[in-house]
Design a protein around this motif. Sequence first.
Motif, mmCIF file in Angstrom:
data_model
loop_
_atom_site.group_PDB
_atom_site.id
_atom_site.type_symbol
_atom_site.label_atom_id
_atom_site.label_comp_id
_atom_site.label_asym_id
_atom_site.label_seq_id
_atom_site.Cartn_x
_atom_site.Cartn_y
_atom_site.Cartn_z
ATOM 1 N N ARG A 285 1.853 4.333 -3.076
ATOM 2 C CA ARG A 285 1.198 5.584 -2.702
ATOM 3 C C ARG A 285 1.543 6.752 -3.626
ATOM 4 N N ILE B 142 -5.212 -4.344 -3.863
ATOM 5 C CA ILE B 142 -4.326 -4.912 -2.843
ATOM 6 C C ILE B 142 -4.383 -6.434 -2.883
ATOM 7 N N LEU C 103 -4.150 3.198 -2.719
ATOM 8 C CA LEU C 103 -4.797 1.880 -2.668
ATOM 9 C C LEU C 103 -5.616 1.674 -1.400
ATOM 10 N N SER C 104 -5.661 2.648 -0.543
ATOM 11 C CA SER C 104 -6.331 2.489 0.750
ATOM 12 C C SER C 104 -7.777 2.045 0.599
ATOM 13 N N THR D 43 0.835 -1.204 0.000
ATOM 14 C CA THR D 43 0.000 0.000 0.000
ATOM 15 C C THR D 43 0.871 1.255 0.000
#
Length: 295
Positions: A247, A259, A252-253, A243
């Motif tokens: 960034r 993920i 990708l949170s 992740t």
Amino acid sequence: MKIVLAVADYKGKNVVFVTDQFQVVSLEQAAKLVTSGVFEDMSIVRSKDGFYLRTKKNVPKERELRHISLTSTELTAFAQGVAHAKSTPAISRYLELYRDSLVDGHEFIKPIRNLFKVSVVPVRDTLVAHQTYIFSAAEHFKIDPFLLGAILIDEIAAILPFEAIFENITAKAFGFNTSVGVAQVKIDTANDLIRKGLYNPNPKDPRLPFSRMNPTARLHLAPYVVQPKHNIFFAAGFIRFVTDFWRAKANLSARSEIIATLYHQGYGKPHANPGPNERGEQIATEFYRLAEIWL
């Protein structure tokens, strides 16, 4: 009784055997069955390093050990649905026996990459048994516990048909860079995560991390990686790293499907518009919902 599948360690020695009655036996157990005459096709060969089984003469070619044997890495690759992994007549026969063992009326799930369905109950029970580790690892690495759980559901379901085999494979098989444990973490990946400072299963072990991986290093690290707590923490550490690694190019949170895709494909090369594969989408939807319910 006949042997339908044999699994070899990294030195090429067959250490686990599956019979035509869907029994999984170790080399030591198999030797006793040879001595008692149950395995009529096999003989025991003694050497300075111990003993091994050898097919007797005049046994049909398709039953010879060299034709029904594969390594633990090859078996893992097939279970994981790796693109280059191929089925063999021995694996096909094993899966026939596995399908015959399934009980009608049970609830099943089928990972997209699998050729077979698996019963929900053992997948759920395995996940729930590791609930504490899942939430602890998620909290430690500040990741979504249900995404971690969904990834574990996918991994548990993938190896379930072969679980009895993996449980009987001796430590010698770990000389390979094979995937191990409930989260199917590769041994070399675990070492890489230790080197990156993400997670160390034993900070007091002066040999960790290894600067170079080889069979000796993997044999030392593997007993740590297979332990459920460490295995799950390594998985969570990988999710945290990938992740953060992406960034600069993509957030990708909120992209659990990406993920989940990268968990199986590796770190990848960050870019602005990543897309999931079918496996990642199934994990982020179907298996994520199951994780929310079961955990």
